[in-house]
Design a protein around this motif. Structure first.
Motif, PDB file in Angstrom:
ATOM      1  N   SER A  51       0.846  -1.194   0.000  1.00 41.95           N
ATOM      2  CA  SER A  51       0.000   0.000   0.000  1.00 41.95           C
ATOM      3  C   SER A  51       0.881   1.242   0.000  1.00 41.95           C
ATOM      4  N   ARG A  52       0.253   2.390  -0.208  1.00 47.29           N
ATOM      5  CA  ARG A  52       1.004   3.649  -0.144  1.00 47.29           C
ATOM      6  C   ARG A  52       1.546   3.882   1.268  1.00 47.29           C
ATOM      7  N   GLU A  53       0.734   3.547   2.256  1.00 51.87           N
ATOM      8  CA  GLU A  53       1.179   3.722   3.641  1.00 51.87           C
ATOM      9  C   GLU A  53       2.401   2.855   3.937  1.00 51.87           C
ATOM     10  N   ALA A  54       2.376   1.616   3.474  1.00 52.15           N
ATOM     11  CA  ALA A  54       3.522   0.722   3.682  1.00 52.15           C
ATOM     12  C   ALA A  54       4.747   1.262   2.944  1.00 52.15           C
ATOM     13  N   ALA A  55       4.562   1.768   1.723  1.00 48.61           N
ATOM     14  CA  ALA A  55       5.671   2.348   0.959  1.00 48.61           C
ATOM     15  C   ALA A  55       6.228   3.553   1.707  1.00 48.61           C
ATOM     16  N   TRP A  56       5.362   4.378   2.248  1.00 50.76           N
ATOM     17  CA  TRP A  56       5.768   5.563   3.018  1.00 50.76           C
ATOM     18  C   TRP A  56       6.639   5.144   4.196  1.00 50.76           C
ATOM     19  N   ARG A  57       6.174   4.142   4.965  1.00 51.36           N
ATOM     20  CA  ARG A  57       6.931   3.668   6.132  1.00 51.36           C
ATOM     21  C   ARG A  57       8.282   3.087   5.720  1.00 51.36           C
ATOM     22  N   ILE A  58       8.292   2.244   4.691  1.00 58.39           N
ATOM     23  CA  ILE A  58       9.533   1.630   4.226  1.00 58.39           C
ATOM     24  C   ILE A  58      10.502   2.711   3.745  1.00 58.39           C
ATOM     25  N   GLY A  59      10.012   3.613   2.924  1.00 61.78           N
ATOM     26  CA  GLY A  59      10.868   4.675   2.381  1.00 61.78           C
ATOM     27  C   GLY A  59      11.487   5.523   3.467  1.00 61.78           C
ATOM     28  N   LYS A  60      10.681   5.982   4.406  1.00 60.62           N
ATOM     29  CA  LYS A  60      11.197   6.835   5.482  1.00 60.62           C
ATOM     30  C   LYS A  60      12.206   6.083   6.342  1.00 60.62           C
ATOM     31  N   THR A  61      11.909   4.848   6.661  1.00 59.83           N
ATOM     32  CA  THR A  61      12.796   4.061   7.522  1.00 59.83           C
ATOM     33  C   THR A  61      14.131   3.788   6.841  1.00 59.83           C
ATOM     34  N   VAL A  62      14.092   3.326   5.607  1.00 55.60           N
ATOM     35  CA  VAL A  62      15.335   2.995   4.905  1.00 55.60           C
ATOM     36  C   VAL A  62      16.188   4.240   4.691  1.00 55.60           C
ATOM     37  N   MET A  63      15.575   5.336   4.274  1.00 48.41           N
ATOM     38  CA  MET A  63      16.356   6.558   4.037  1.00 48.41           C
ATOM     39  C   MET A  63      16.970   7.079   5.338  1.00 48.41           C
ATOM     40  N   ALA A  64      16.238   6.983   6.446  1.00 41.92           N
ATOM     41  CA  ALA A  64      16.787   7.416   7.737  1.00 41.92           C
ATOM     42  C   ALA A  64      18.006   6.581   8.103  1.00 41.92           C
ATOM     43  N   VAL A  65      17.917   5.278   7.912  1.00 45.93           N
ATOM     44  CA  VAL A  65      19.043   4.395   8.227  1.00 45.93           C
ATOM     45  C   VAL A  65      20.219   4.668   7.288  1.00 45.93           C
TER      46      VAL A  65
END
Length: 114
Positions: free
Chosen positions: A17-31
């Motif tokens: 979903s878009r929400e899952a993509a949002w969470r994955i994107g933010k988490t990976v970029m932060a790391v």
């Protein structure tokens, strides 16, 4: 999806979903950038189908890499996207696009040299 910060960039994410993509994107970029998740700003989360519909390239699969269109032509391609997916076909299309762009540059340089 497009990121505004930390660096302006594009990522392709495989998610349910878009929400899952949002969470994955933010988490990976932060790391990846060693920053807090709250400092990651992203926008323009689109599905593969939406990107294809909005694009103009003859090869529909290349449309996902279009960032800007002017006069019915691609004005800007994604330069160094992040691939947060295991979709080998997407990586193959990216390699094909980079090869096509390099060939175009070489042809232009040869024409100028003549």
């Amino acid at each position: 999806m497009k990121f505004e910060t930390p660096p302006e960039s594009v990522a392709f994410v495989l998610a349910d979903s878009r929400e899952a993509a949002w969470r994955i994107g933010k988490t990976v970029m932060a790391v990846l950038h060693g920053v807090g998740i709250q400092t990651i700003a992203l926008h323009d989360i689109r599905s593969f189908r939406e990107l294809v519909r909005a694009g103009v390239s003859d090869d529909e699969d290349m449309r996902v890499f279009e960032l800007a269109i002017a006069g019915g032509k691609v004005a800007q391609w994604a330069q160094t996207p992040y691939f947060l997916t295991d979709d080998g076909t997407l990586l193959g299309k990216w390699a094909e696009l980079r090869a096509d762009l390099a060939a175009d540059l070489a042809r232009t340089a040869l024409r100028r040299a003549r």
